[in-house]
Design a protein around this motif. Sequence first.
Motif, mmCIF file in Angstrom:
data_model
loop_
_atom_site.group_PDB
_atom_site.id
_atom_site.type_symbol
_atom_site.label_atom_id
_atom_site.label_comp_id
_atom_site.label_asym_id
_atom_site.label_seq_id
_atom_site.Cartn_x
_atom_site.Cartn_y
_atom_site.Cartn_z
ATOM 1 N N ALA A 1 -2.661 3.586 3.734
ATOM 2 C CA ALA A 1 -1.223 3.752 3.511
ATOM 3 C C ALA A 1 -0.585 2.392 3.239
ATOM 4 O O ALA A 1 0.269 2.264 2.353
ATOM 5 N N CYS B 1 8.585 -2.401 0.656
ATOM 6 C CA CYS B 1 9.102 -1.278 -0.133
ATOM 7 C C CYS B 1 10.580 -1.053 0.168
ATOM 8 O O CYS B 1 11.368 -0.753 -0.740
ATOM 9 N N ASN C 1 1.808 -3.699 6.340
ATOM 10 C CA ASN C 1 1.744 -2.280 5.995
ATOM 11 C C ASN C 1 2.624 -1.947 4.786
ATOM 12 O O ASN C 1 2.664 -0.811 4.339
ATOM 13 N N ASN D 1 4.928 5.292 2.140
ATOM 14 C CA ASN D 1 3.916 5.932 2.986
ATOM 15 C C ASN D 1 4.008 5.324 4.383
ATOM 16 O O ASN D 1 3.704 4.150 4.575
ATOM 17 N N ARG D 2 4.436 6.109 5.350
ATOM 18 C CA ARG D 2 4.654 5.605 6.706
ATOM 19 C C ARG D 2 3.514 5.940 7.667
ATOM 20 O O ARG D 2 3.634 5.717 8.872
ATOM 21 N N LEU D 3 2.406 6.436 7.143
ATOM 22 C CA LEU D 3 1.246 6.694 8.004
ATOM 23 C C LEU D 3 0.690 5.363 8.511
ATOM 24 O O LEU D 3 0.661 4.378 7.769
ATOM 25 N N ASP E 1 -1.401 1.322 -0.234
ATOM 26 C CA ASP E 1 -0.601 2.120 -1.161
ATOM 27 C C ASP E 1 0.802 1.528 -1.275
ATOM 28 O O ASP E 1 1.325 1.340 -2.372
ATOM 29 N N ASN E 2 1.420 1.207 -0.136
ATOM 30 C CA ASN E 2 2.763 0.614 -0.142
ATOM 31 C C ASN E 2 2.776 -0.743 -0.835
ATOM 32 O O ASN E 2 3.701 -1.059 -1.581
ATOM 33 N N LYS F 1 8.645 6.767 -2.967
ATOM 34 C CA LYS F 1 8.212 7.218 -1.645
ATOM 35 C C LYS F 1 7.507 6.073 -0.920
ATOM 36 O O LYS F 1 6.726 5.344 -1.514
ATOM 37 N N ILE G 1 5.680 -1.487 4.355
ATOM 38 C CA ILE G 1 6.899 -0.691 4.537
ATOM 39 C C ILE G 1 8.155 -1.540 4.323
ATOM 40 O O ILE G 1 9.047 -1.165 3.552
#
Length: 124
Positions: A79, A57, A52, A72-74, A82-83, A70, A54
Amino acid sequence: MASPAADIGQPHQRHLLSESASEPAFLEAQKWIEAVTGRCFGDKDFRGGLENGILLCELLSSIKPSLVKKINRLPTPIAGLDNLSVFLRGCEELGLKGSQLFDPGDLQDTSTRPKAKVADCSRS
């Protein structure tokens, strides 16, 4: 040492993100990521802990705090992509070349993907 030409047309025997998480390199990388970020993979394997984006990042933020604006923790695949894009762009900003990085698809879980049957692929 094998020449690069020896690899042409040959399937790669080792692929960074498809190897078993018990490999020493994966365990070493996981420990380093956890030490730098202060976060844990939990019960997830290496690929699962990174898919994911996270943790990746957060890793960049730990290395250079202004690099990630930023995270994205969705809990959605978009998401995660995007990360991963943020992480890969950040790596390039730090001086890595695209050829030194992975493709976001390498982290996708392929075990749940539908598989085409041979009969579905044959031409009539």
